[in-house]
Scaffold this motif. Structure first.
Motif, PDB file in Angstrom:
ATOM      1  N   LYS A  82       0.821  -1.207   0.000  1.00 28.18           N
ATOM      2  CA  LYS A  82       0.000   0.000   0.000  1.00 28.18           C
ATOM      3  C   LYS A  82       0.859   1.261   0.000  1.00 28.18           C
ATOM      4  N   LYS A  83       1.606   1.471   1.094  1.00 30.94           N
ATOM      5  CA  LYS A  83       2.323   2.736   1.250  1.00 30.94           C
ATOM      6  C   LYS A  83       3.397   2.629   2.322  1.00 30.94           C
ATOM      7  N   LYS A  84       4.187   3.643   2.420  1.00 26.17           N
ATOM      8  CA  LYS A  84       5.218   3.840   3.437  1.00 26.17           C
ATOM      9  C   LYS A  84       6.242   2.713   3.491  1.00 26.17           C
ATOM     10  N   ASP A  85       6.561   2.252   4.684  1.00 31.37           N
ATOM     11  CA  ASP A  85       7.649   1.284   4.899  1.00 31.37           C
ATOM     12  C   ASP A  85       7.253  -0.124   4.451  1.00 31.37           C
ATOM     13  N   PRO A  86       7.895  -0.662   3.403  1.00 30.29           N
ATOM     14  CA  PRO A  86       7.549  -2.006   2.934  1.00 30.29           C
ATOM     15  C   PRO A  86       7.949  -3.117   3.911  1.00 30.29           C
ATOM     16  N   ALA A  87       8.730  -2.794   4.936  1.00 28.31           N
ATOM     17  CA  ALA A  87       9.125  -3.802   5.919  1.00 28.31           C
ATOM     18  C   ALA A  87       8.020  -4.079   6.945  1.00 28.31           C
ATOM     19  N   LEU A  88       7.038  -3.187   7.035  1.00 34.07           N
ATOM     20  CA  LEU A  88       5.946  -3.361   7.996  1.00 34.07           C
ATOM     21  C   LEU A  88       4.787  -4.124   7.366  1.00 34.07           C
ATOM     22  N   PHE A  89       4.354  -5.145   8.063  1.00 34.52           N
ATOM     23  CA  PHE A  89       3.247  -5.976   7.597  1.00 34.52           C
ATOM     24  C   PHE A  89       1.956  -5.171   7.418  1.00 34.52           C
ATOM     25  N   SER A  90       1.756  -4.168   8.255  1.00 27.90           N
ATOM     26  CA  SER A  90       0.521  -3.371   8.211  1.00 27.90           C
ATOM     27  C   SER A  90       0.418  -2.504   6.957  1.00 27.90           C
ATOM     28  N   ASN A  91       1.492  -2.389   6.195  1.00 27.58           N
ATOM     29  CA  ASN A  91       1.478  -1.583   4.980  1.00 27.58           C
ATOM     30  C   ASN A  91       1.134  -2.408   3.737  1.00 27.58           C
TER      31      ASN A  91
END
Length: 76
Positions: free
Chosen positions: A58-67
């Motif tokens: 989706k957006k922002k940090d690709p390392a975060l699952f919530s994105n």
């Protein structure tokens, strides 16, 4: 079947939508019979109840699952 977008991803059975388009004249009558019978009985094959889940960024940090958001690829 002629109106299917052939550029969409295949589902868990890996059959390309182009196959359905090219064989639409041959497949139309048998598939109509099968679907009509399934709807009358209210029964679907167990394999059709499964999907392939793919995470889409989706957006922002690709390392975060919530994105990521999940999409389900179903068989056509």
């Amino acid at each position: 079947m002629k109106q299917i977008n052939p550029n969409k991803a295949a589902g868990p059975n890996s059959i390309s939508l182009r196959v359905y388009q090219r064989l639409s004249l041959v497949l139309a009558v048998p598939l109509h019979f099968v679907y009509t019978r399934m709807f009358r009985r209210g029964q679907w094959p167990k394999q059709w109840r499964h999907s392939a889940i793919c995470p889409i960024y989706k957006k922002k940090d690709p390392a975060l699952f919530s994105n990521y958001r999940p999409i389900s690829l179903l068989d056509v």
